[in-house]
Design an enzyme around this catalytic site. Structure first.
Site, PDB file in Angstrom:
ATOM      1  N   TYR A  52     -25.495  32.426  50.574  1.00 41.38           N
ATOM      2  CA  TYR A  52     -25.405  31.915  51.849  1.00 41.38           C
ATOM      3  C   TYR A  52     -24.129  30.829  52.143  1.00 41.38           C
ATOM      4  O   TYR A  52     -24.550  29.814  51.273  1.00 41.38           O
ATOM      5  CB  TYR A  52     -26.634  31.600  52.566  1.00 41.38           C
ATOM      6  CG  TYR A  52     -26.714  31.112  53.714  1.00 41.38           C
ATOM      7  CD1 TYR A  52     -26.720  31.526  54.967  1.00 41.38           C
ATOM      8  CD2 TYR A  52     -26.750  29.404  53.878  1.00 41.38           C
ATOM      9  CE1 TYR A  52     -26.841  30.816  56.126  1.00 41.38           C
ATOM     10  CE2 TYR A  52     -26.854  28.805  54.902  1.00 41.38           C
ATOM     11  CZ  TYR A  52     -26.598  29.541  56.276  1.00 41.38           C
ATOM     12  OH  TYR A  52     -26.851  28.823  57.402  1.00 41.38           O
ATOM     13  N   GLU A 411     -33.868  30.013  63.105  1.00 44.52           N
ATOM     14  CA  GLU A 411     -34.483  28.816  62.995  1.00 44.52           C
ATOM     15  C   GLU A 411     -35.474  28.479  63.869  1.00 44.52           C
ATOM     16  O   GLU A 411     -35.339  27.781  65.011  1.00 44.52           O
ATOM     17  CB  GLU A 411     -33.096  27.720  63.193  1.00 44.52           C
ATOM     18  CG  GLU A 411     -32.221  28.268  62.085  1.00 44.52           C
ATOM     19  CD  GLU A 411     -30.644  27.626  62.180  1.00 44.52           C
ATOM     20  OE1 GLU A 411     -30.580  26.782  63.087  1.00 44.52           O
ATOM     21  OE2 GLU A 411     -29.886  27.909  61.464  1.00 44.52           O
TER      22      GLU A 411
END
Length: 511
Positions: A52, A411
């Site tokens: 990532y 998120e």
């Protein structure tokens, strides 16, 4: 010179960096950790591993693989797209703190950036080049993405900076200091912006100023005690020892020392049996604020030395983990807590102001006026204090109780910690003005009582204060007095008067 290690930065050292303009460098051991971590990133890129933020996109784009030839573009695009901050810039001291804290976090050696990136951060600090960073736009997770992107732009030769008292293009300041822009490579953009350094920097400045006004509030309250012939018995050590809170005991001790030798304070039964709570309960209320400040100090010093980006690199790259250390919840809660605690210093101070000016609550001239009726005296100063206290009550609503999902719900819980830190700072500023008003009124009251009867310590503060705000012998534009007194508390208050025992840790703080 403060040496950053990634693990040992203190609020005392931050005070020297922010208020003493002390320069910084990095320890040799930290540079070795940085080099090892960087080699791990380079291997990941070379071997085209799926990691990532190194070989993938960000947020909801974490499943999009990035060609190794595009890693530089990936990092630059990240900074450009995330620089979405709006509003007035953070105070310059906060920008300086952000540079220091970001460098310190990267020096821990878990972020995979090159040495040159951290060197630029340190060069900016030492040259006094402070990026212009808008205050609004952060959710406090994934860290302070928008503010930190604006912090990074000047490293690339973009954006604006504060430099030698001016706001200028970054390249102008860098050119004068012989500093060259850098180009970000794999992982570096993400490592620079995925963290809590905006809220923490704002929190550091807020804490340092809050700590100072907490001490000052005790001395100002001591002046008020004399102005109102307050009962000293309420500060007897035995009363506070049986409650058991060390901070309460310490406040009472300081109050006794400040008032030692005063002929204006009284004993219970001499004038009245009991004082109102705003006088009698100063140790209990102020002590509780100190408990909160101690909690906040602990959390800030942990966060100042924390690795808060994502992913983190362990064991020379054998273990690379995407976690959530960028989440600002610990600081969000601490900032909300500090805002509430400091607001209470203003709240109780305003009640003492009322007792100083209200003719129904004392035997002083109404509103401390030189000619009651013809002149209003301190009447509207109390209004101003009440307004500031009321504003603090709205600012003290916890930012951390809110969360709005972002990045297509990837998120889905955020801290709002930067909002909490900004509000805490505003509360500190408002509280300082309330205390300034109390100081003005208390100085007037003690002079009306007879300054020759004051305790030596409070008399010293009165004499210093009278160089800032003169005796009120007629009405004038008191706004100027309030601003001058607040500036005095911020920058020039005789802090030595607050120290009565160098061995007492509660006194040392940031003073």
């Amino acid at each position: 010179m403060i040496t950053l290690t990634g693990n040992s930065l203190t609020l005392r050292e931050m005070n020297r960096i922010l208020n003493g303009n002390e320069k910084v460098n990095a320890s040799e051991a930290s540079w070795e950790r940085v080099e090892r971590s960087r080699r791990a990133v380079e291997r990941i890129v070379k071997e085209e591993k799926v990691v990532y933020g190194i070989t993938t996109g960000f947020g909801k784009f974490s499943d999009v693989l990035i060609n190794k030839d595009d890693v530089e573009d990936l990092q630059l695009n990240l900074i450009h797209s995330h620089a979405c901050g709006v509003g007035d810039p953070f105070p310059e001291q906060v920008s300086r703190a952000m540079l220091v804290l970001r460098a310190n976090a990267l020096l821990k050696g878990f972020s995979g950036v090159r040495k040159v990136v951290i060197e630029r951060l340190l060069q900016f600090v030492n040259a006094g080049i402070h990026p212009v960073v808008p205050q609004q736009g952060s959710l406090g997770a994934s860290g302070d993405l928008a503010p930190l992107s604006h912090l990074v732009l000047p490293l690339l030769g973009e954006g604006e900076v504060f430099y030698k008292g001016e706001r200028v293009e970054s390249v102008k300041a860098m050119s004068k200091e012989g500093i060259f822009p850098i180009t970000l490579t794999a992982k570096e953009g993400l490592a620079l912006i995925n963290g809590t350094q905006a809220m923490t920097a704002m929190g550091v400045l807020s804490y340092l100023e809050a700590e100072k006004i907490a001490y000052e509030s005790e001395m100002i309250a001591s002046l008020t005690m004399e102005g109102l012939n307050g009962i000293i018995d309420a500060f007897d050590e035995d009363v506070h020892l049986v409650r058991g809170y060390p901070e309460q005991v310490a406040v009472a001790k300081r109050m006794r020392e400040f008032l030692n030798g005063s002929k204006l304070t009284t004993s219970q039964g001499e004038v009245r049996v009991q004082d109102a709570y705003s006088l009698r309960c100063i140790p209990q209320v102020h002590g509780a604020t100190w408990q909160t400040l101690n909690y906040v100090k602990e959390k800030l010093e942990i966060e100042m030395n924390a690795a808060t980006d994502n992913p983190l690199i362990f064991e020379g790259g054998k273990k690379v983990i995407s976690g959530g250390n960028f989440h600002g919840q610990p600081i969000a809660l601490a900032m909300d807590f500090m805002g509430i605690a400091v607001a209470e210093l203003a709240n109780i101070s305003e009640r003492r102001i009322e007792r100083l000016v209200n003719p129904h609550l004392n035997d002083l001239p109404p509103f401390l006026s030189a000619e009651p009726g013809l002149q209003s005296g301190a009447m509207i100063m109390q209004y101003c204090a009440a307004s500031l206290v009321s504003e603090n009550k709205t600012l003290a609503h916890p930012a951390s109780v809110d969360s709005i999902p972002s990045s297509a719900n990837q998120e889905d819980h955020v801290s709002m910690g930067t909002i909490g830190a900004r509000h805490a700072y505003q509360i500190v500023s408002n509280t300082r003005k309330v205390l300034a008003i109390e100081a003005i009124c208390a100085m007037q009251a003690v002079e009306l009582r007879g300054k020759e009867k004051m305790a030596p310590k409070t008399r010293g503060v009165l004499e210093a204060g009278r160089k800032v705000v003169p005796f009120i012998d007629k009405d004038r534009v008191f706004s100027k007095d309030i601003e001058k007194a607040a500036e005095w508390l911020k920058d020039n208050f005789p802090v030595e008067s607050l120290k009565f025992n160098e061995e007492d840790e509660t006194i040392k703080g940031g003073i």
